[in-house]
Design a protein around this motif. Structure first.
Motif, PDB file in Angstrom:
ATOM      1  N   LYS A 148       4.003  11.636  -3.363  1.00  0.00           N
ATOM      2  CA  LYS A 148       4.582  10.460  -3.826  1.00  0.00           C
ATOM      3  C   LYS A 148       6.015   9.958  -3.330  1.00  0.00           C
ATOM      4  O   LYS A 148       6.284   8.908  -2.859  1.00  0.00           O
ATOM      5  N   ASN A 149       6.693  10.823  -3.524  1.00  0.00           N
ATOM      6  CA  ASN A 149       8.232  10.740  -3.133  1.00  0.00           C
ATOM      7  C   ASN A 149       8.369  10.341  -1.822  1.00  0.00           C
ATOM      8  O   ASN A 149       9.153   9.622  -1.171  1.00  0.00           O
ATOM      9  N   ILE A 160       0.950   6.161  -3.815  1.00  0.00           N
ATOM     10  CA  ILE A 160       1.762   6.158  -5.254  1.00  0.00           C
ATOM     11  C   ILE A 160       0.670   5.789  -6.266  1.00  0.00           C
ATOM     12  O   ILE A 160       0.856   6.118  -7.258  1.00  0.00           O
ATOM     13  N   ALA A 204       0.934   4.393   2.139  1.00  0.00           N
ATOM     14  CA  ALA A 204       1.976   4.844   1.183  1.00  0.00           C
ATOM     15  C   ALA A 204       1.868   4.154  -0.059  1.00  0.00           C
ATOM     16  O   ALA A 204       1.967   5.024  -0.997  1.00  0.00           O
ATOM     17  N   ASN A 205       1.523   2.849  -0.270  1.00  0.00           N
ATOM     18  CA  ASN A 205       1.231   2.280  -1.423  1.00  0.00           C
ATOM     19  C   ASN A 205       0.162   3.152  -2.323  1.00  0.00           C
ATOM     20  O   ASN A 205       0.114   3.098  -3.512  1.00  0.00           O
ATOM     21  N   ILE A 214       8.295   3.787   2.160  1.00  0.00           N
ATOM     22  CA  ILE A 214       8.474   2.327   1.867  1.00  0.00           C
ATOM     23  C   ILE A 214      10.008   2.063   1.989  1.00  0.00           C
ATOM     24  O   ILE A 214      10.344   0.828   2.404  1.00  0.00           O
ATOM     25  N   GLU A 215      10.777   2.738   1.652  1.00  0.00           N
ATOM     26  CA  GLU A 215      12.225   2.643   1.686  1.00  0.00           C
ATOM     27  C   GLU A 215      12.761   2.165   3.207  1.00  0.00           C
ATOM     28  O   GLU A 215      13.601   1.396   3.425  1.00  0.00           O
ATOM     29  N   GLU A 242       7.301   6.947  -1.164  1.00  0.00           N
ATOM     30  CA  GLU A 242       8.335   6.122  -1.539  1.00  0.00           C
ATOM     31  C   GLU A 242       9.579   5.813  -0.252  1.00  0.00           C
ATOM     32  O   GLU A 242      10.161   5.111  -0.062  1.00  0.00           O
ATOM     33  N   GLN A 258      16.483   9.664   4.493  1.00  0.00           N
ATOM     34  CA  GLN A 258      15.116   9.541   4.186  1.00  0.00           C
ATOM     35  C   GLN A 258      14.341  10.589   4.792  1.00  0.00           C
ATOM     36  O   GLN A 258      13.607  11.365   4.111  1.00  0.00           O
TER      37      GLN A 258
END
Length: 218
Positions: free
Chosen positions: A100-101, A48, A44-45, A107-108, A104, A184
């Protein structure tokens, strides 16, 4: 080489770069949904971070298109090609943002969150990827019959999205402690649905390029 031949080569170069950008957004969405399903925070990172490459490619293409308009002062269909290039790259950049969302959202939720991703999310992703590939062919060949296929595919996407939202709302009603998870999942589904909407915008752009008229594929 005469100026006209160089201009045509420049147009082809911009088209090739747009197709490469479309492939980048496709890859970003594939990896974003994989990261969501696998709770892969590292991936995920990475998604981004890679979004900056999509942004740079969009800027480069736009600068080339604007420069060609200024230098060559094209008219008729050649002018439409460059205007459409600007519109398509904007849609592709926003598609990258939606991938990208999703990263995120992963990650959330965090890697230790006990979640089961709704299976329709992957179905939505698969439709979106097929839509990207259809759009690439429409761009490559300026084929309106191919571009029109995106409308029916987008309808299937919308149906899946509505199914997920309905079931997520039911999940919230029976398991209020899962609000964060439901939010999410709903957001991620929405990001894929919006990703697909931008692809239909690209189809509309191709129709405008060929026909010189506005069409609504959504």
């Amino acid at each position: 080489m005469v100026a006209r031949e160089q201009f045509q080569l420049d147009l082809k170069s911009i088209k090739d770069e747009i197709i490469q950008l479309a492939m980048l957004t496709e890859d970003a969405l594939i990896k974003a949904v994989d990261a969501l399903y696998n709770q892969d925070i590292t991936l995920a990172n990475q998604i981004i971070a890679n979004d900056k490459l999509v942004d740079k490619r969009e800027l480069d293409i736009n600068n080339k298109a604007v420069l060609l308009i200024a230098k060559q002062q094209p008219v008729a269909k050649d002018l439409r090609r460059l205007i459409i290039a600007l519109k398509i790259t904007t849609d592709l950049e926003r598609m990258g943002d939606h991938a990208k969302n999703i990263a995120e959202a992963t990650i959330e939720l965090g890697e230790h969150y006990l979640l089961t991703v709704h299976p329709a999310v992957k179905e939505m992703r698969d439709i979106a990827i097929e839509m990207v590939r259809v759009a690439i062919n429409a761009i490559k060949y300026e084929d309106i019959s191919v571009a029109r296929k995106l409308s029916k595919m987008d309808d299937s996407m919308d149906e899946l999205y509505e199914t997920i939202i309905r079931e997520m709302l039911e999940e919230t009603a029976t398991n209020p402690e899962k609000v964060q998870y439901v939010m999410q999942m709903a957001f991620s589904a929405r990001y894929i649905e919006r990703f697909a909407d931008h692809i239909t915008n690209i189809g509309e752009s191709i129709l405008f390029l060929v026909k010189g008229e506005s069409f609504d594929l959504n």
